[in-house]
Design a protein around this motif. Structure first.
Motif, PDB file in Angstrom:
ATOM      1  N   TRP A 250       0.655  -1.570   0.047  1.00  0.00           N
ATOM      2  CA  TRP A 250      -0.349   0.145   0.222  1.00  0.00           C
ATOM      3  C   TRP A 250       1.099   1.297   0.202  1.00  0.00           C
ATOM      4  O   TRP A 250       1.868   0.962   0.876  1.00  0.00           O
TER       5      TRP A 250
ATOM      6  N   THR B 222      -0.872   8.071  -1.579  1.00  0.00           N
ATOM      7  CA  THR B 222      -2.187   8.072  -2.305  1.00  0.00           C
ATOM      8  C   THR B 222      -3.591   7.457  -1.993  1.00  0.00           C
ATOM      9  O   THR B 222      -4.328   7.021  -2.680  1.00  0.00           O
TER      10      THR B 222
ATOM     11  N   THR C 215      -3.198   3.260  -2.260  1.00  0.00           N
ATOM     12  CA  THR C 215      -3.179   2.481  -2.901  1.00  0.00           C
ATOM     13  C   THR C 215      -2.975   1.051  -2.036  1.00  0.00           C
ATOM     14  O   THR C 215      -2.576   1.243  -1.429  1.00  0.00           O
TER      15      THR C 215
ATOM     16  N   ASN D  69      -0.956   0.549 -12.434  1.00  0.00           N
ATOM     17  CA  ASN D  69      -1.047   0.839 -10.936  1.00  0.00           C
ATOM     18  C   ASN D  69      -1.069  -0.340  -9.719  1.00  0.00           C
ATOM     19  O   ASN D  69      -2.019  -0.649  -9.692  1.00  0.00           O
ATOM     20  N   ASN D  70      -0.275  -0.988 -11.164  1.00  0.00           N
ATOM     21  CA  ASN D  70       0.170  -2.342 -10.144  1.00  0.00           C
ATOM     22  C   ASN D  70       1.530  -3.390 -10.062  1.00  0.00           C
ATOM     23  O   ASN D  70       2.499  -2.369 -11.447  1.00  0.00           O
TER      24      ASN D  70
END
Length: 431
Positions: free
Chosen positions: A212, A216, A218, A257-258
């Protein structure tokens, strides 16, 4: 049969000056009184030093009798007795001539009573009333909350929070200003390792890596590991994880984004428990007693190091050297030979197994090595001499050491404690 307890106490103390002296015995000085902590009243032993051997005295002319030996242990008044104290007697008990202070040779073990806050010996206790020796560092605070082994500590850049993971299946978030727990994240499995890289935090779990972004928010789950994830490291824009089944590599994909899986690095025959990156190489330590050297460009194994005879618990890059430690009670220093392969140039022998290594710089920017051992101590060595600077003691073995900013470092042990330390600016480079 004599059942009167007072009679027995009387016999231990000795007869009075008016009683029969035929049964007089050598008296004992109270051990606890000497230590300054006797709380028995009345105490059956003496609260004074024994006088020297008595001298025979003659009574006044005309009585023709020798004086009897004076019984020990009653009056401190030696006037008229003909006895003198041995001036060196007190010194045999470590007492100085001036002030009556005690010179105590400390045993390098932390006092259990001091830890609980009830040691009555004070400065005369022969065990340590401190978690350290030497003047290298200061304990700032202890963070309590984990119930089991601390397996990871992370301090993301730009964050005012410290993160710690444990085999109690939780990650705790600590406020760096107050030292208070700001939150707890619970998982289904044990936390085997943690890593912070920039704003990212990676948590190695069973069959999973959680990622994480603290900026952000995420939150990602990286699948692929088999069994527990014991080690995490970043190198060449890849995330690498040491697992029960080898090493897995992911690469971050900005468009999605991974993290995309790249390759599995196989070859170790047992769990991979330590990883480090240096000089475009990945070094992996394993429970198969070996270290493997991998090319970070091709992810191919370049060399297998087999000099350790037990689990390789930690690997560390320092300058042009590789350092490794093992449960075989050694720290090995590796350097490249003319052909480019690593070989052992120095072996530092410990008297117990070594759990983890961490390198940092002291207040004078000199390199030091923190070496956690399974005797619940951390030894601090100057590099490259391996001369000892001091020791850190803990309740149980320290499994994680993490460097922080401005001379801070953090330790996590098997009892669940996380401690915050600061390198002393007043310490000397030798001790």
């Amino acid at each position: 049969m004599e059942m009167d307890g007072s009679k027995r106490v009387f016999q231990r103390l000795g007869p009075s000056s008016q009683g029969d002296t035929s049964n007089n015995k050598q008296q004992k000085v109270c051990f606890h009184w000497r230590a300054g902590r006797c709380n028995r009243f009345p105490c059956p032993f003496l609260h004074r030093e024994l006088p020297g051997p008595p001298q025979q005295q003659q009574h006044a002319a005309g009585n023709g009798m020798s004086s009897s030996k004076r019984p020990h242990g009653f009056s401190d008044d030696n006037r008229g007795s003909g006895m003198r104290r041995n001036p060196n007697f007190n010194n045999t008990w470590g007492r100085t001539a001036a002030g009556g202070g005690a010179v105590v040779r400390k045993t390098e073990k932390v006092c259990n009573y001091w830890v609980k806050g009830n040691c009555t010996y004070g400065n005369t206790c022969r065990y340590l009333h401190s978690w350290t020796t030497g003047d290298c560092f200061t304990l700032l605070t202890t963070l309590e909350g984990h119930q089991k082994v601390v397996t990871g500590i992370a301090l993301p850049s730009g964050s005012d929070k410290l993160y710690s993971g444990s085999t109690d299946k939780s990650v705790r978030v600590w406020d760096c200003q107050s030292g208070q727990c700001a939150g707890v994240v619970n998982f289904d499995g044990e936390v085997g390792s943690m890593l912070s890289e920039g704003p990212w935090i990676f948590v190695g779990l069973t069959n999973l890596v959680k990622a994480w972004n603290t900026q952000t928010g995420t939150d990602l789950s990286l699948n692929g590991p088999v069994g527990q994830v014991y080690a995490l490291v970043v190198g060449n824009d890849m995330l690498l994880a040491g697992t029960e089944d080898g090493i897995l590599a992911w690469k971050y994909n900005g468009s999605t984004n991974n993290f995309d899986p790249i390759k599995a690095l196989t070859g170790h025959s047992h769990h991979v428990v330590s990883l480090v990156v240096g000089a475009n190489r990945l070094y992996s330590g394993s429970m198969d007693n070996s270290i493997r050297v991998w090319n970070l460009e091709t992810l191919e194994c370049l060399q297998i190091l087999t000099d350790h005879t037990s689990v390789v618990m930690s690997v560390l890059c320092w300058d042009q050297f590789l350092l490794s430690c093992s449960l075989d009670k050694t720290i090995k220093v590796w350097a490249a030979n003319d052909s480019g392969n690593l070989e052992v140039t120095y072996t530092h022998q410990e008297d117990c197994g070594v759990l983890t290594l961490c390198g940092m710089h002291d207040s004078e920017a000199k390199p030091v090595l923190l070496c956690s051992r399974n005797d619940n101590t951390i030894r601090v060595y100057d590099l490259p001499s391996f001369s000892e600077r001091g020791k850190i003691f803990s309740k149980e073995g320290v499994r994680r050491i993490e460097i922080g900013p401005a001379g801070l470092f953090f330790t996590g042990d098997e009892s669940g404690q996380v401690r915050v330390w600061k390198w002393s600016t007043e310490s000397s480079s030798t001790s």
